[in-house]
Design a protein around this motif. Sequence first.
Motif, mmCIF file in Angstrom:
data_model
loop_
_atom_site.group_PDB
_atom_site.id
_atom_site.type_symbol
_atom_site.label_atom_id
_atom_site.label_comp_id
_atom_site.label_asym_id
_atom_site.label_seq_id
_atom_site.Cartn_x
_atom_site.Cartn_y
_atom_site.Cartn_z
ATOM 1 N N ILE A 15 10.609 -49.787 -30.907
ATOM 2 C CA ILE A 15 10.617 -51.322 -31.059
ATOM 3 C C ILE A 15 9.939 -52.034 -32.268
ATOM 4 O O ILE A 15 10.134 -52.917 -32.907
ATOM 5 C CB ILE A 15 10.385 -51.859 -29.562
ATOM 6 C CG1 ILE A 15 11.386 -51.376 -28.728
ATOM 7 C CG2 ILE A 15 10.112 -53.355 -29.690
ATOM 8 C CD1 ILE A 15 10.869 -51.460 -27.135
ATOM 9 N N TYR A 16 8.632 -51.409 -32.185
ATOM 10 C CA TYR A 16 7.723 -51.962 -33.298
ATOM 11 C C TYR A 16 8.157 -51.677 -34.662
ATOM 12 O O TYR A 16 7.982 -52.738 -35.547
ATOM 13 C CB TYR A 16 6.339 -51.369 -33.026
ATOM 14 C CG TYR A 16 5.330 -51.802 -32.193
ATOM 15 C CD1 TYR A 16 5.059 -53.279 -32.143
ATOM 16 C CD2 TYR A 16 4.879 -51.010 -30.993
ATOM 17 C CE1 TYR A 16 4.190 -53.538 -31.171
ATOM 18 C CE2 TYR A 16 4.201 -51.466 -30.003
ATOM 19 C CZ TYR A 16 3.601 -52.646 -30.293
ATOM 20 O OH TYR A 16 2.859 -53.123 -29.227
ATOM 21 N N ALA A 17 8.940 -50.815 -34.857
ATOM 22 C CA ALA A 17 9.303 -50.318 -36.109
ATOM 23 C C ALA A 17 10.943 -50.933 -36.368
ATOM 24 O O ALA A 17 11.439 -50.600 -37.382
ATOM 25 C CB ALA A 17 9.220 -48.820 -36.501
ATOM 26 N N TYR A 18 11.483 -51.700 -35.596
ATOM 27 C CA TYR A 18 12.734 -51.975 -35.685
ATOM 28 C C TYR A 18 13.246 -52.584 -36.986
ATOM 29 O O TYR A 18 14.242 -52.207 -37.716
ATOM 30 C CB TYR A 18 13.122 -53.154 -34.360
ATOM 31 C CG TYR A 18 14.850 -53.699 -34.540
ATOM 32 C CD1 TYR A 18 15.494 -52.823 -34.055
ATOM 33 C CD2 TYR A 18 14.850 -54.867 -35.268
ATOM 34 C CE1 TYR A 18 16.691 -53.391 -34.029
ATOM 35 C CE2 TYR A 18 16.081 -55.208 -35.149
ATOM 36 C CZ TYR A 18 17.479 -54.641 -34.711
ATOM 37 O OH TYR A 18 18.621 -54.979 -34.755
ATOM 38 N N GLU A 19 12.570 -53.630 -37.534
ATOM 39 C CA GLU A 19 12.856 -54.326 -38.888
ATOM 40 C C GLU A 19 12.805 -53.461 -39.704
ATOM 41 O O GLU A 19 13.550 -53.432 -40.879
ATOM 42 C CB GLU A 19 12.122 -55.410 -39.116
ATOM 43 C CG GLU A 19 12.073 -56.605 -37.805
ATOM 44 C CD GLU A 19 13.281 -57.412 -38.021
ATOM 45 O OE1 GLU A 19 13.912 -57.465 -38.828
ATOM 46 O OE2 GLU A 19 13.532 -58.015 -36.901
ATOM 47 N N GLU A 20 11.616 -52.512 -39.933
ATOM 48 C CA GLU A 20 11.679 -51.554 -41.033
ATOM 49 C C GLU A 20 12.860 -50.401 -40.924
ATOM 50 O O GLU A 20 13.340 -50.088 -41.972
ATOM 51 C CB GLU A 20 10.359 -50.925 -40.769
ATOM 52 C CG GLU A 20 9.990 -49.794 -42.206
ATOM 53 C CD GLU A 20 10.102 -50.462 -43.512
ATOM 54 O OE1 GLU A 20 10.173 -50.035 -44.348
ATOM 55 O OE2 GLU A 20 9.574 -51.668 -43.417
#
Length: 154
Positions: A15-20
Amino acid sequence: MKLKRATYRHIEAEIYAYEETVKQIEQLRQDIILAGNAEIRPTAVNEGWRSSSVERRATKLADYILLREMERITGAIRDTYIRCKEEARRVIWVKYGLAILWEPPDWLQAAMAGKSRFDMRPDDMAAILNMDRATFYRYKNGFIYGIAERLGWY
């Protein structure tokens, strides 16, 4: 049934890395598409080793498998997020910084201005959202478990 701690944390990391991850998916797609169009000639590498067509195909296949798994995970996050209520989206934005096809209200953006999500305690996040800590955890855990269920990990 309860999720294993490692699974729970893995989903949170996704979730934290979703955009990346979404950016990496686009880059990987372009690499796969362009690699199929390019003419690749075997080249001499380190002591006469040459790249073969089998190696190139294996690399493309590995990239394709990685791409499929990344798409599956981001799809599960996106689908679960879209099904969330407004209150849950606020919790998710405050905790993870994730907003998909949604803009957080101005008052919430102002309340989070200058604060680091990683340094805040859950009690502080719940106070910003004007909700009880148990409600904050219920929305957060519901989102995590929804993703796990969608991925088949729960």
